[in-house]
Enzyme design. Structure first.
Site, mmCIF file in Angstrom:
data_model
loop_
_atom_site.group_PDB
_atom_site.id
_atom_site.type_symbol
_atom_site.label_atom_id
_atom_site.label_comp_id
_atom_site.label_asym_id
_atom_site.label_seq_id
_atom_site.Cartn_x
_atom_site.Cartn_y
_atom_site.Cartn_z
ATOM 1 N N ASP A 1 0.861 -1.156 0.000
ATOM 2 C CA ASP A 1 0.000 0.000 0.000
ATOM 3 C C ASP A 1 0.909 1.219 0.000
ATOM 4 O OD1 ASP A 1 -2.204 1.642 0.439
ATOM 5 O OD2 ASP A 1 -1.823 1.612 2.591
ATOM 6 N N THR B 1 -0.195 4.828 1.120
ATOM 7 C CA THR B 1 -0.439 5.744 2.232
ATOM 8 C C THR B 1 -0.325 5.006 3.556
ATOM 9 O OG1 THR B 1 -1.973 6.818 0.790
ATOM 10 C CG2 THR B 1 -2.054 7.426 3.102
ATOM 11 N N GLY C 1 -4.517 4.043 -3.777
ATOM 12 C CA GLY C 1 -5.757 4.684 -4.192
ATOM 13 C C GLY C 1 -5.515 6.083 -4.733
ATOM 14 N N ASP C 2 -4.272 6.491 -4.696
ATOM 15 C CA ASP C 2 -3.961 7.855 -5.110
ATOM 16 C C ASP C 2 -4.053 8.042 -6.619
ATOM 17 O OD1 ASP C 2 -3.592 9.008 -2.745
ATOM 18 O OD2 ASP C 2 -1.436 8.630 -2.638
ATOM 19 N N ARG D 1 -5.255 4.380 -8.112
ATOM 20 C CA ARG D 1 -6.704 4.476 -8.112
ATOM 21 C C ARG D 1 -7.354 3.099 -8.007
ATOM 22 N NH1 ARG D 1 -8.037 9.228 -7.197
ATOM 23 N NH2 ARG D 1 -7.627 10.934 -8.594
ATOM 24 N N LYS E 1 -7.189 -4.563 -5.074
ATOM 25 C CA LYS E 1 -5.870 -4.917 -4.526
ATOM 26 C C LYS E 1 -5.772 -6.418 -4.339
ATOM 27 C CE LYS E 1 -4.889 -0.639 -2.056
ATOM 28 N NZ LYS E 1 -4.479 -0.041 -0.794
#
Lengths: 1212, 352
Positions: free
Chosen positions: A493, A495, A782-783, A884, A890
């Site tokens: 991940d 973040t 997710g960025d 994203r 994931k």
């Protein structure tokens, strides 16, 4: 931002859970976070009521979600993604049907009337029992659980067979002893753990709570609390059961709770008592609550309450759960609705999922081979025995050593003889009993002990200890330690995992103007202090501010620009769910404002707003107080549309002091630009977009803020819809979402913010180490793509010499096309790489490839026929960056690799959105960081920071793998040597399965004589020092290539076994051939020889001899000698005194010496030869460790070494 | 193996990589928990390998020579008599001969002493193809019964020779005792009897602890089938040394048991006459019977195997030492040279 907030956790037992339909499918989505209560309730899980598939939420599974996105017209799943993302509100439906809770599915709780509440069915009291066993059930249940291991059943069957008189090989006691020992050790361990649980249950149950009884609150023990009772909880008290809040010390009915024990999040959460119940002067004594049946969804609650003839709806914000603590609220009164084992925390308590390590899976393969070998050995004995019987069939009637017949009576009877056929069968069964230790029973216990020891050392390791938080490494799964040494893919991940998840406000873009020139480090900006009652209040964190923006905000003239800027900052301060807490400091005049919130982004924004002069001071359910540039203002919070990862925005409707009603919306740019009115101020939109691009390309997380002033008609319309939705019992979330979607339109763009999420310390180095170790690091975030790429650069995942393949397509066709292009590219690259470097060394390839793909494209790829293509591309690339991506995607990406290769995967993450991936991967690692503990709860290992992954994998993983692999092989070898010794002897006993070794020695062999050293070596031996392993990450490859345990090594070991056993058997056999030696004497010689031999064999392979190793190896040999002597001192055993008579003769000693050397020479020769002439990397590194000082000059410059490698010299 | 303990413990530490931040929560550094115990790290260097092999060779060859010479000094006379002691006319039906109580089983043999035999000269009988280690046989005994009179009834493990036909226990019970060897030998030289000492042929430990002083034979060999020798019912088991020797079941199907000792030196070329009572039935299963006269040495009886084995292993090790020396000379390698690491080796190969 999607990854910045803890998502709601899907509950596996939603009505449409895929489990109930497909059963065996691996869970494609996360289980709810298990709560760390030491109880396994897997059985409970299945007992939960599985309701019919009636909600339109539809298919709640990962594959369907993606498929559904393709054919969104499908009626059965109208908005499947939406429903899927909101599993916690599981009964919500987008159809908006306002069903009531059917009486059959509701629980009726009569406030302050426990007797009536417990009618007609008696509900459980609040006593909990997390123990697995009671005194009565302990033995049967524990045994039942233990016999799930197939090997134990095998040994049980053999022990049972041994009780049949015709097959009685060993004495009754001795045949059961090893199994009993193994079972006993495990049972004692389980029993002790259960006892501890029992004790903690007792203390829980005997805690005291205040329960309303005749207008007074009297102390009652927790276990006596019943549904319907009214309970008062004081500040800092734990909450005894799940209860609906009735009133609190706060006049607005707010209560703050800490849920750290429930979900690990340490921030305060707000819960509200309903206005209707508050009216009752604090203690309502009547009312009926209709709530859903107990379930394990800790984020959902549906109920309504009839009070004073009115029906009030109750939701998750009205209930406080057992396991939480009341904070910052003097008292709270609630009514118990779920008690004891029906509380959500108890329903959620299940252990970490049990996984089985790859080594163990391989070990089972070899165990089957051993079983085949055992069968073979037994067959040989049986066939030869049958032939012998057949050849001698006429002689055996009265041969003294056989005696088919019994002459002792008048009538000649048969003596233990049932015909040749039966004798053959018996011989086979007896030989299985005699040779049973071929399958090493002690191995299972040893492995458990070794893993325990390894876990101890991993936990103790200082280099995996977070100095800042004092968090130690945690081993949550005990059976996959050795998998850490074989990882090939790391899915990370971003973040909170690569970054600290400590957000810092950096840039603001207001109405198209960029304000990102922050002041110097040391100036005093960033604090706006407010004077309150001669006290100074200031925000806890200081934020660097842009002078220009500050001046603009404070400028006196009322310009449009200033107003919009103020609105922007006001939006930052108001549009959130932050709860300000005022904390005392040591200085009585200074108090700090601490912003408590669920999202670090919101905290950062609130602190930023404070720094710019808009200090959020107070929040209740109805209003917020903001200090606007020195003036306290009260804003009424008229409505709040919570953030969800689907809308990717949140909004708040505030009534301003100037009587206007404003809607503030804040969210991700992708979702915001859709609802912004672009017709006005197109330039501003363009400028903001370019600012956003530049922010994200320096790695900032961006948010866009918009606003709209509501006209009164709009407001009234909204309000009625909002009220309606808010009181709806079912489908509330969907209705609210629809209301939000209606109002969040035509927004005026205020600006955008850029928040920095700092990289964790040591991340670039860690990634570099992992890549050198041959581990492919994939980042799933997710960025936004730009943010992800820039973070990729800053953490050295991406380098400038990389060729980037970027796939972001919006249709399946374009996906297919870009994938085909990518494949062509990768083949071209790999061809040119191969030409240059030769095959096999990916690490040094000159032109690395990076694949960057976004979640939208993945929707078209995963679970379709394009998977094969993406797999090809992704595995050809050195780096894969997925941006994203949704949480379940994931898991899908992990599954992509896991299902197609045999490579080990590791997923590391910190948030709830990583849970699915953590559970999907072979090894799941949770970062115990800012985002709560859901990831930790789902993980196998948990640690404080990403960089600890390097020592974990490269050092501990390497050691664990190496140790465990060696231990398994050694255990196979050790038992096989013994069995083959027995086998050789059987060939000289007319195949009658006599053993020269006493039966006690055969039983003690694997338990006492040889057990301890392998465990010690399995825990303590290190092939290389930590320093070397960290310095040369490539050494990790040994585990990835399975160098330490494979079929070839197994076969070689077995061949060595046959040689060694032959040496043990035939040297004494030939030396004592024509002598007076008796069975016991030569048996003792064989016992001692085999024990000394296997221990020395182990000693030869030990890398590091420390005092523990010395003690265990020599100790075991001495212990064996003592045991043999003790056995030979028992006069009623046939072997009485044999060992002493043997030791008198020189022959005994020379046999022993000869056996050991003859047996070990082949292995020694092979070892010496390969270690010198074909050194493995590990061998070279060991030598470097030892002779490092001699090669110090060269070792420091390995890269240049190649130039003078052909002129190396021998060490004198 | 050479030890590098001191230096390894000093260099292994990784603690220096993170500067120690002393605060109360940090536990004291422990070598044990950080897995940094001082340790010796043996590595098979050429020197060690060659030394090991040479040392084994140097130690094994003298041992081999010594045991060969010891074995060589042992004088052993082996005389197989089971076939020759059956009269010519009965050779076709050996079983009838041995099972009949009418036949004359006395048999006279003569052996010539090849070399000087220093007393004591041990007399053994050697049986072949007799599986005293057969599972059915080995288990058929009761050690408790042998040991004390109180356990006389303890015959449960003795089938099929546990109780006599009247139901009383057989002492000593079991197949082993039942099949007690009953050939006897007497020796003479020039018509002068050579005394055979049959005292102390069993282990002292067996006599004093394993076979009871108060246990007397009872119902022994009273069944239909006589297995072997009978026992004098007036002598306690602890004195019945032939039985005690026999009850030490042999490990291998070819075995010797001590019969007695001649406590006189035997001169070379002495012709010794042996009178054998050939009673024991090995004919039913084709077993051989041999009489063995042997002196002894520190290595036991005559057995060249150990000496040969030691010489072979010693020689092989010297040879291996030589081979390794040559290998090391012709294909030397720097120990701990990083260029041998696989990831450097490719680059090195490239550079070459």
């Amino acid at each position: 931002m999607a990854s910045g907030r803890p998502l709601l956790i899907p509950s596996p037992k939603t009505p449409t859970s895929p489990y109930s339909q497909t059963g065996s499918d691996p869970p494609p989505h996360p289980d709810p976070p298990p709560i760390p209560l030491p109880s396994s309730s897997s059985s409970r899980r299945s007992k939960l009521p599985s309701k019919s598939q009636n909600s339109s939420g539809g298919t709640f599974s990962f594959p369907t979600e993606l498929r559904a996105s393709k054919r969104s017209s499908s009626s059965s799943s109208r908005q499947p993604t939406t429903a899927q993302r909101f599993p916690s509100r599981r009964s919500d439906s987008m159809t908006g049907s306002q069903r009531d809770i059917p009486d059959s599915e509701a629980r009726f709780v009569y406030v302050n009337d426990p007797d009536r509440s417990n009618q007609p069915t008696r509900l459980p009291t609040n006593s909990i029992r997390t123990t697995k066993y009671s005194i009565l059930t302990f033995l049967p249940r524990n045994l039942f659980e233990q016999f799930h291991r197939l090997a134990y059943i095998y040994f049980l069957v053999l022990a049972a067979m041994n009780q049949v008189p015709q097959l009685g090989v060993f004495g009754r006691e001795t045949s059961i002893l090893p199994l009993a020992f193994v079972l006993g050790v495990t049972a004692i361990k389980d029993g002790y753990e259960d006892f501890r649980r029992h004790r903690s249950d007792q203390t829980e149950n005997h805690r005291s709570a205040s329960v309303l009884s005749d207008r007074d609150f009297v102390p009652t023990r927790w276990k006596d609390i019943r549904v319907g009772q009214v309970i008062k909880v004081h500040t800092n008290d734990p909450i005894p059961c799940d209860m609906v809040l009735l009133s609190t010390s706060d006049p607005t009915g707010v209560a703050y709770i800490q849920t750290v024990n429930l979900d690990g999040e340490s921030n305060l959460k707000t819960r509200y008592a309903k206005q209707e119940t508050l009216k009752h002067g604090g203690v309502p004594t009547s009312g009926l609550i209709r709530c859903e049946k107990p379930n394990r969804n800790i984020y959902g609650f549906h109920a309504n309450m009839d009070i004073d003839g009115k029906r009030v709806s109750l939701g998750p914000s009205n209930i406080v759960l057992r396991g939480c603590e009341l904070k910052n609220t003097n008292w709270a009164i609630g009514v118990a609705v779920y008690t004891g084992r029906e509380t959500k925390v108890m329903l959620n308590s299940s252990g970490a999922p049990s996984k089985r390590s790859r080594l163990e899976a391989h070990m089972n393969r070899e165990t089957i081979l051993l079983a085949v070998l055992l069968f073979l050995v037994c067959s040989i004995v049986t066939i030869l025995g049958g032939i012998w019987l057949h050849v001698h069939r006429d002689e055996l009637n009265d041969t003294p050593f056989y005696r088919k017949q019994d002459f002792s009576d008048r009538e000649v009877g048969k003596y233990n003889y049932y015909g040749i056929g039966w004798e053959v069968v018996f011989t086979f069964l007896k030989s299985v009993i005699v040779f049973q230790v071929m399958i090493p029973i002690a191995l299972y216990v040893s492995m458990e002990l070794v893993r325990l020891g390894q876990a101890f050392f991993m936990i103790q390791d200082d280099s995996m200890r977070d100095a800042a938080t004092h968090k130690r490494f945690q081993c949550r799964a005990l059976n996959i330690n050795e998998d850490l040494g074989q990882i090939k893919y790391v899915f990370s991940d971003k973040t909170g995992t690569l970054t600290e998840n400590k957000m810092e406000f950096r840039c603001a873009s207001v109405r198209g103007t960029d304000y990102s020139r922050t002041g110097d480090e040391d100036d005093d900006n960033g604090y706006s202090t407010i004077a309150v009652d001669e006290q100074e209040w200031k925000p806890k964190m200081r934020v660097k501010v842009d002078e220009e923006l500050v001046q603009l905000l404070r400028s006196g003239e009322k310009t449009e620009k200033r107003e919009r800027a103020r609105d922007f900052v006001l939006g930052l301060a108001a549009c959130n769910t932050i709860v300000p807490l005022v904390v005392d400091t040591e200085d009585p005049r200074v108090r700090l404002i601490d912003y408590q919130g669920e999202s670090p982004d919101e905290q950062a924004l609130a602190y930023a707003a404070a720094a710019y002069g808009f200090v959020l001071l107070e929040r209740t359910s109805g209003h917020i107080v903001i200090d606007v540039l020195g003036h306290r203002q009260r804003f009424d919070v008229l409505g709040l549309h919570e953030f969800d990862s689907d809308r990717k925005r949140m909004s708040v409707i505030v009534g301003c002091p100037d009587k206007t009603v404003k809607l503030f919306v804040k969210g991700a740019d992708s979702s915001m630009f859709g609802v912004i009115d672009k017709s006005r101020n197109l330039e501003i939109v363009r400028a903001t977009e370019s600012h956003l691009y530049s922010y994200s390309s320096i790695g900032l997380r961006t948010l866009v803020v918009g606003m709209r002033e509501l006209s009164s008609s709009e407001f009234v319309e909204w309000q009625s819809a909002y009220e309606k939705a808010n009181t709806a019992l079912f489908g509330r979330a969907g209705l609210l979402r629809a209301v939000a979607a209606n109002i969040e339109t035509n927004l005026q763009l205020l600006g955008a913010s850029g928040i920095e999420d700092k990289l964790q310390a040591g991340v670039p180095e860690a990634i570099e180490s992992l890549r050198q170790a041959g581990i492919k690091v994939w980042v799933l975030t997710g960025d936004k793509q730009e943010t992800a790429i820039s973070i990729g650069y800053s953490c050295k995942l991406l380098t400038s010499d990389m060729t980037q393949i970027i796939i972001n397509s919006h249709s399946k066709e374009s996906c297919r096309k870009s994938l085909l292009d990518a494949i062509a590219m990768t083949t071209k690259f790999s061809a040119s790489n191969a030409a240059r470097n030769g095959p096999g060394d990916v690490g040094s390839s000159k032109a690395p490839l990076a694949l960057i793909i976004d979640g939208t494209s993945l929707v078209y790829i995963l679970e379709t026929e394009l998977e094969e293509e993406i797999f090809k591309v992704a595995t050809a690339c050195d780096v894969v960056l997925c941006c994203r991506v949704a949480p379940l995607q994931k898991a899908g990406i992990v599954a992509l690799i896991k299902n197609r290769t045999s490579d080990m995967t590791l997923a590391i993450g910190d948030g709830a959105n990583d849970v699915s991936m953590i559970q999907m991967a072979d090894v799941g690692i949770g970062i115990s960081g800012q985002e709560g503990r859901q990831a930790v709860m789902a993980s196998d290992f948990a640690m404080g920071q990403f960089r600890f992954l390097v020592p974990l994998l490269l050092v501990h993983g390497h050691w664990n793998y190496q140790r465990m692999a060696y231990m398994i092989l050694y255990n196979f070898y050790r038992n096989a040597v013994f069995v083959f010794c027995l086998f050789w002897y059987v060939l000289y006993t007319a195949f009658s399965l006599t053993t020269a070794v006493t039966e006690w020695s055969s039983v003690l062999y694997s338990v006492i004589y040889t057990a301890l050293p392998t465990i010690v070596v399995g825990i303590l031996d290190k092939d290389l020092s930590r320093k070397t392993l960290m310095k040369h990450p490539q050494l990790y490859g040994a585990g990835q290539r399975e160098e330490r345990y494979n079929l070839k090594m197994f076969i070689l070991t077995m061949m060595d076994t046959i040689w060694q056993s032959a040496a043990i058997f035939f040297i004494p056999f030939l030396a004592y051939r024509h002598s007076t030696v008796d069975i016991s004497g030569i048996g003792d010689l064989w016992t001692l020889a085999v024990v000394i031999l296997v221990n020395l064999h182990l000693g030869m392979d030990i890398f590091r001899w420390n005092w523990v190793t010395h003690a265990s190896i020599w100790g075991c040999i001495v212990a064996t000698a003592i045991c043999v002597i003790i056995i030979d001192c028992i006069p009623v055993l046939p072997g009485y005194w044999a060992i002493f008579e043997m030791m008198k003769e020189g022959l005994f000693w020379f046999c022993l010496l000869g056996i050991i050397f003859v047996a070990l020479i082949p292995r020694f020769v092979v070892k010496a030869f390969t270690e010198y002439f074909f050194p493995s990397d590990i061998q070279v590194a060991r030598e470097m460790e030892k002779y490092g000082s001699l090669n110090a000059a060269t070792a420091t410059q390995e890269v240049q070494m190649s130039s003078y490698s052909n002129s190396h010299q021998r060490i004198p | 193996m050479n030890s590098n303990g001191a230096s390894s413990s000093a260099t292994d530490g990784v603690r220096d990589s993170n500067p120690p931040k002393r605060n109360s929560k940090r536990p004291k550094y422990s070598k044990f928990t950080q897995q940094e115990l001082p340790a010796c790290k043996p590595i098979l260097t050429p020197a060690i390998v060659i030394t090991t092999f040479a040392l084994i060779g140097i130690i094994f060859i003298p041992i081999g020579l010594a045991s060969l010479s010891a074995s060589e000094r042992v004088v052993e006379i082996v005389d197989r008599y089971d076939l020759d002691c059956i009269p010519e006319q009965l050779r076709n039906d050996q079983l009838a001969f041995i099972q009949s109580s009418q036949t004359n089983k006395t048999c006279t043999r003569s052996v010539i002493v090849p070399r000087y035999m220093k007393s004591p000269v041990f007399i053994y009988y050697e049986l072949d193809n007799f599986y005293q280690n057969h599972r059915r046989y080995v288990k058929s005994r009761s050690d408790k019964q042998l040991r004390s009179k109180a356990s006389e009834q303890d015959t449960s493990t003795c089938a099929p020779e546990s109780i006599s036909s009247d139901g009383s226990p057989i002492v000593p019970c079991g197949l082993i005792a039942w099949s007690l060897f009953n050939d006897t030998y007497s020796f003479s030289f020039n018509n002068e009897v050579l005394m055979v000492n049959k005292k102390n042929i069993a282990w002292g430990s067996d006599k004093s602890h394993k076979f009871g002083r108060d246990v007397y034979p009872k119902n022994f060999q009273s069944g239909q089938l006589i297995g072997g020798a009978t026992l004098n019912a007036s002598i306690p088991l602890s004195e019945q040394e032939d039985l005690i020797v026999w009850m030490r079941t042999a490990a291998l199907p070819t075995f010797r048991k001590l019969y007695g000792r001649i406590e006189e030196d035997l001169q070379p070329n002495q012709k010794i006459t042996v009178v054998i009572e050939n009673n024991y039935n090995t004919y039913s299963f084709g077993g051989k019977k041999k009489l063995v006269l042997s002196t002894t040495s520190w290595i036991g009886g005559k057995n060249d195997f150990l000496g040969v084995a030691y010489l072979t292993v010693g020689g092989l090790c010297l040879f291996l030492a030589l081979v390794f020396i040559l290998l090391y000379l012709f294909k030397p390698r720097t120990m701990g040279d990083p260029s041998y690491l696989s990831w450097n080796r490719n680059a090195a190969g490239y550079a070459d």
